[in-house]
Design an enzyme around this catalytic site. Structure first.
Site, PDB file in Angstrom:
ATOM      1  N   CYS A 138      32.597 -15.425 -44.012  1.00 14.07           N
ATOM      2  CA  CYS A 138      32.047 -14.598 -45.088  1.00 14.07           C
ATOM      3  C   CYS A 138      32.436 -15.166 -46.452  1.00 14.07           C
ATOM      4  CB  CYS A 138      32.508 -13.149 -44.960  1.00 14.07           C
ATOM      5  SG  CYS A 138      31.760 -12.116 -46.233  1.00 14.07           S
ATOM      6  N   CYS A 141      33.001 -12.488 -49.086  1.00 13.42           N
ATOM      7  CA  CYS A 141      34.279 -11.755 -49.038  1.00 13.42           C
ATOM      8  C   CYS A 141      35.444 -12.640 -49.476  1.00 13.42           C
ATOM      9  CB  CYS A 141      34.619 -11.267 -47.630  1.00 13.42           C
ATOM     10  SG  CYS A 141      33.267 -10.940 -46.559  1.00 13.42           S
ATOM     11  N   ASP A 142      35.432 -13.898 -49.033  1.00 14.33           N
ATOM     12  CA  ASP A 142      36.642 -14.714 -49.153  1.00 14.33           C
ATOM     13  C   ASP A 142      36.568 -15.822 -50.208  1.00 14.33           C
ATOM     14  OD1 ASP A 142      37.603 -13.283 -46.938  1.00 14.33           O
ATOM     15  OD2 ASP A 142      36.592 -14.645 -45.555  1.00 14.33           O
TER      16      ASP A 142
END
Ligand code: NAP
Length: 317
Positions: A138, A141-142
């Site tokens: 992701c 997200c990261d």
């Protein structure tokens, strides 16, 4: 044990829309929004700008959109539990839903648990190796993590997710390589163009990642050409899988019929599963469209189908 007319499992666009419709039909739905199983709100919580959801001409951030969905579901008195559903028992009626803290009986059930990003089993990318230490599924997200700053980052995939994530990562990376196993992207033309025209993105055609290496952090990847089989090492600070998703159905333990890819089967043009009183909506039953708007539409269908079914069976007036 408490009994509900409608229990909804999952809190993406499908689950919240089902809740809005069920609540407005006075069915007092109970919705399990999840806890450890992934972000409540589903995949849109890890998306940036959503530009294709009708009604938002300027676009809207995914998490803001899901906050609005949730507020709207709560406005009509949906009860929300911040718990994962561990299992369900569909063999006896009313159905039983076992959450991490709360168990309930349900006259009808709407499954809208979505799908999870797939990973590849590559040496160096496994649990205990560089997984979640430079290798993730992701980017949204990261990607902002300090370990990825000003590094060469690699994204695997050729679909809309891959091109979107590649462009997103250009905010942090010195360069982003999009590694695709074929010589043509699957992504929509407009999104593919955005990636291909970006000065920091380079597409590596006909390549697969065969190894991730490093010391305490990722230092590089080995790519293999899918035509010549030739291997080449590249310096890399991170690797992101963007190769599609798997439906979240483990907690069902095979009690509902699925297609060959594991997506829940529903009757054509409806949300009915093979068990009466159990309905499915959103990505858990859709391997084709998988859009927020189609998920929301199918959540509406599931609530209407559940209401009609409860009425036919005499569980509601
Ligand atoms: P996808 O369209 O299924 O694409 C998956 C990509 O990963 C494909 O290019 C595929 O290669 C590649 N792939 C799959 N398995 C692989 C493997 N084992 N090794 C290497 N590559 C592999 O998935 P997605 O990009 O996540 O998109 C899913 C749906 O969401 C689509 O309908 C998409 O339009 C939508 N979406 C929309 C947006 C947006 O509109 N903002 C953003 C993201 C996603 P092949 O092409 O060779 O099969």
């Amino acid at each position: 044990m408490e009994k509900r007319k409608v229990v909804i499992i999952g809190s993406g666009p499908a689950g919240y829309t089902a809740a809005i419709y069920a609540a407005r039909a006075n069915l007092s739905p109970l919705l399990y929004e999840g806890f450890m199983s992934g972000p409540a709100g589903g995949q849109l919580m890890t998306t940036t700008e959503v530009e294709n959801y009708p009604g938002f001409p300027e676009g809207i951030l995914g998490p803001n959109m899901m906050e609005n969905f949730k507020k709207q579901a709560m406005r009509f008195k949906t009860d929300i539990l911040t718990e994962d559903v561990k299992s369900v028992d569909l063999s006896s009626y009313p159905f039983t839903v076992v959450g991490s803290k709360t168990s309930v009986k349900a006259n009808s059930l709407i499954i809208s648990t979505g799908a999870t990003a797939k990973r590849l089993d590559i040496p160096g990318a496994r649990d205990g190796e560089f997984w979640q230490k430079g290798v993730t599924a992701c980017a949204i997200c990261d990607g902002a993590a300090p370990i990825f700053r000003d590094k060469h980052l690699f994204v695997i995939g050729g679909g809309d997710s891959a091109v979107e994530e590649a462009v997103f990562l250009t905010k942090y990376a010195s360069k982003v390589f999009l590694v695709h196993r074929r010589d043509e992207l699957r992504a929509s033309k407009i999104m593919a163009q955005r990636a291909m025209n970006h000065p920091k993105v380079e597409v590596l055609w006909n390549k697969r990642v065969v190894e991730v290496f490093g010391d305490n952090i990722v230092r590089g990847v080995v790519l293999q050409d899918t035509v010549t089989n030739k291997e080449q090492k590249y310096e890399a600070g991170g690797l992101f899988f963007a190769i599609g998703h798997l439906p979240n159905t483990d907690f069902l333990k095979g009690q509902l019929a699925t297609d060959e890819k594991g997506y829940l089967k529903v009757d054509k043009g409806s949300s009915r599963t093979n068990i009466e009183g159990v309905f499915a909506a959103g990505d858990v039953q859709d391997s084709i469209y998988r859009q927020a708007v189609t998920a929301a539409g199918s959540g509406c269908m599931a609530a209407l189908d559940a209401e009609r079914w409860l009425s036919e069976k005499g569980y509601i007036d």
